[in-house]
Design a protein around this motif. Sequence first.
Motif, PDB file in Angstrom:
ATOM      1  N   PRO A 132      43.210  38.769  45.277  1.00 13.55           N
ATOM      2  CA  PRO A 132      42.382  38.819  44.304  1.00 13.55           C
ATOM      3  C   PRO A 132      42.745  37.937  43.503  1.00 13.55           C
ATOM      4  O   PRO A 132      42.898  38.015  42.755  1.00 13.55           O
ATOM      5  CB  PRO A 132      42.177  40.162  44.156  1.00 13.55           C
ATOM      6  N   GLU A 134      40.943  38.396  37.407  1.00 12.03           N
ATOM      7  CA  GLU A 134      40.277  39.341  37.143  1.00 12.03           C
ATOM      8  C   GLU A 134      39.819  40.846  37.426  1.00 12.03           C
ATOM      9  O   GLU A 134      39.680  41.805  36.823  1.00 12.03           O
ATOM     10  CB  GLU A 134      39.069  39.097  36.453  1.00 12.03           C
ATOM     11  N   GLN A 135      40.033  40.334  38.835  1.00 12.47           N
ATOM     12  CA  GLN A 135      40.022  41.728  40.029  1.00 12.47           C
ATOM     13  C   GLN A 135      41.208  42.984  39.493  1.00 12.47           C
ATOM     14  O   GLN A 135      41.372  43.506  39.629  1.00 12.47           O
ATOM     15  CB  GLN A 135      39.329  41.066  40.964  1.00 12.47           C
ATOM     16  N   GLN A 185      41.389  44.887  36.217  1.00 14.91           N
ATOM     17  CA  GLN A 185      40.549  45.017  36.230  1.00 14.91           C
ATOM     18  C   GLN A 185      41.026  46.511  37.066  1.00 14.91           C
ATOM     19  O   GLN A 185      41.266  47.527  36.634  1.00 14.91           O
ATOM     20  CB  GLN A 185      38.571  44.794  37.125  1.00 14.91           C
ATOM     21  N   SER A 186      41.573  46.471  38.389  1.00 15.09           N
ATOM     22  CA  SER A 186      42.420  47.437  38.792  1.00 15.09           C
ATOM     23  C   SER A 186      43.046  47.770  38.814  1.00 15.09           C
ATOM     24  O   SER A 186      43.096  49.284  38.722  1.00 15.09           O
ATOM     25  CB  SER A 186      42.643  46.828  40.705  1.00 15.09           C
TER      26      SER A 186
END
Length: 648
Positions: free
Chosen positions: A638, A641-642, A645-646
């Motif tokens: 991913p 940034e993803q 976020q996770s």
Amino acid sequence: MANINFSTIFHTSTSNRPNKSFFFTNLYFFTFSISLCSLFYFLGLWHHSTTTISATGYTVSSATNIICSQPNNSITSPTPSTQSSPSTKLDFESHHFVPDPPPTAARVHHIPPCDSSFSEYTPCEDTQRSLKFPRDKLIYRERHCPSSEEILRCRIPAPSGYRSPLRWPESRDAAWYANVPHKELTVEKKNQNWVHFEGDRFRFPGGGTMFPRGANAYIDDIGKLINLRDGSVRTAIDTGCGVASWGAYLLSRDILTVSFAPRDTHEAQVQFALERGVPALIGVIASIRLPYPSRAFDMAHCSRCLIPWGQYDGVYLTEVDRVLRPGGYWILSGPPINYQRHWKGWERSRESLEDEQDGIENVAKSLCWKKLVQREDLAIWQKPTNHIHCKLQQKVFKNRPFCEAQDPDTAWYTKLDTCLTPLPEVIGIKEVGGGGLAKWPERLTSIPPRIGSGSLNGITPEVFKENTELWKKRAAYYKTLDPQLAEHGRYRNLLDMNSYLGGFAAALVDDPVWVMNVVPVEAEINTLGAIYERGLIGTYQNWCEAMSTYPRTYDFIHGDSVFSLYQNRCNIEDILLEMDRILRPKGSVILRDDVDVLVKVKSIADAMQWEARITDHEEGPYQREKILVAVKEYWTAPPPEQIQQSKS
């Protein structure tokens, strides 16, 4: 004689005829039976022309002989017959359904992806594991593979934004930044023209520490000192290769180079080389032999590779001697060569550099090498073509003994030694130890000296010729199975996991590809020396362990009977996961093996989410050996940034 009794004759003739009344009785009975049967047949036909409901709950139509289910499944008593109608509709709908499995039930086992932090994971050169080993002689930089409990059993992700590499020859000069997201060398080697960062890609001007004018000009300088264009030099090895510009620019001269460097502070240098489409491996000269046979390379090169050639009783230069062909060249540039001019820039004293050069000169003499030339920043030595004079010299000076009772081609975790590897015996002073080689390209199809001399048990010149023709046929067949292999320029970096005599690579010699030929250490016959004698390159490998290369090294992987060789030695799934690690997204695999073995392999390939199929042998469907063709799907980690976020 004339008085004949006619009454007697008549009585005799009539007595031989059948009884007339008996004959007519049978005829009447037969006619009556036929009439009666016909009567009952037509009565039955009339009776069964109506429709009835049977006791099983099915409608039976004798006129059509069709059986179809009725809505009621219970047993019913017969109902009075009713005349069938042309408007009767037959129910062909199914009324029995098997329920679908629950949505949560997993139909196919999928091997999970690894964490994105493993996108550049090299199992046997792991930087954290290496810290457990001694730093003396760079032993901690050698192969140190994980135990079976430590092996990752997940799929290594490509970095976010990964793209298919540029095609050769454009890839020689550029690579996508997203594929190797490391800018360290662009800063560290900024003034040496190793690599520049521009927009979404890296540029490789071809420079190096000792060739700021570019690798092409540097190779031209070497070519003024030794002949690089007549086909006598075909295979080369570059120790401490950087981003492999030397090997990259030799390719246009039909010289195939194996470049190697350790995974060290020069982040991703070997990875850059592979992304450029240049043969390279992670490696270091430390305490074990390089994974190549003796007499493999026509030329060896070190350009400021920082290897202490004159130390430890010359053990490192002795290893170079082992892998050099008789008459092969060793080229050195950088410290201490031409130290009189560069000692200040190298920030070393003249005395230390002079001592270093004297040490190298002494080791070279002990190996019976001849110094051909030293001109400006280049020095070139040549290995003798045989050891007739060398053996006489050793009897006098006794400074470096010959190795005894040691296989010079054994090179998998084999400890280095300071003894001199003897060349095969010769009779005349002009004879080449181990046999002379034809010039390239005739060298490819000429009988390798190891085969011609009978050194490889059971492999005769006839076997070699038949194998060469066989692989031409097989390679042509492969191109009908894999359109990407057939597409000119689609693939660049190829791997053959069980090469035997290098026939697969030889069949593709006219394509814009290079093949890393692997001879498994478990192979019955060690044929890697013969592969090098053909002018091809390769390495030893135990496929129960990871290969010394980065993830996403190869566009295409080929394996002939690999899993039959290893099925009782280690976990097949581990081998396939290693293949998945070193295969690029959208890359292809072709495996040939016994059908039962390939069925097992395909089940794991499906779990890795490869698109795989088993197809027939090139000789037809009646061969037990089959071929598996697979394509690795495109997927990446991913975006960063993803991931953040996770975690938040």
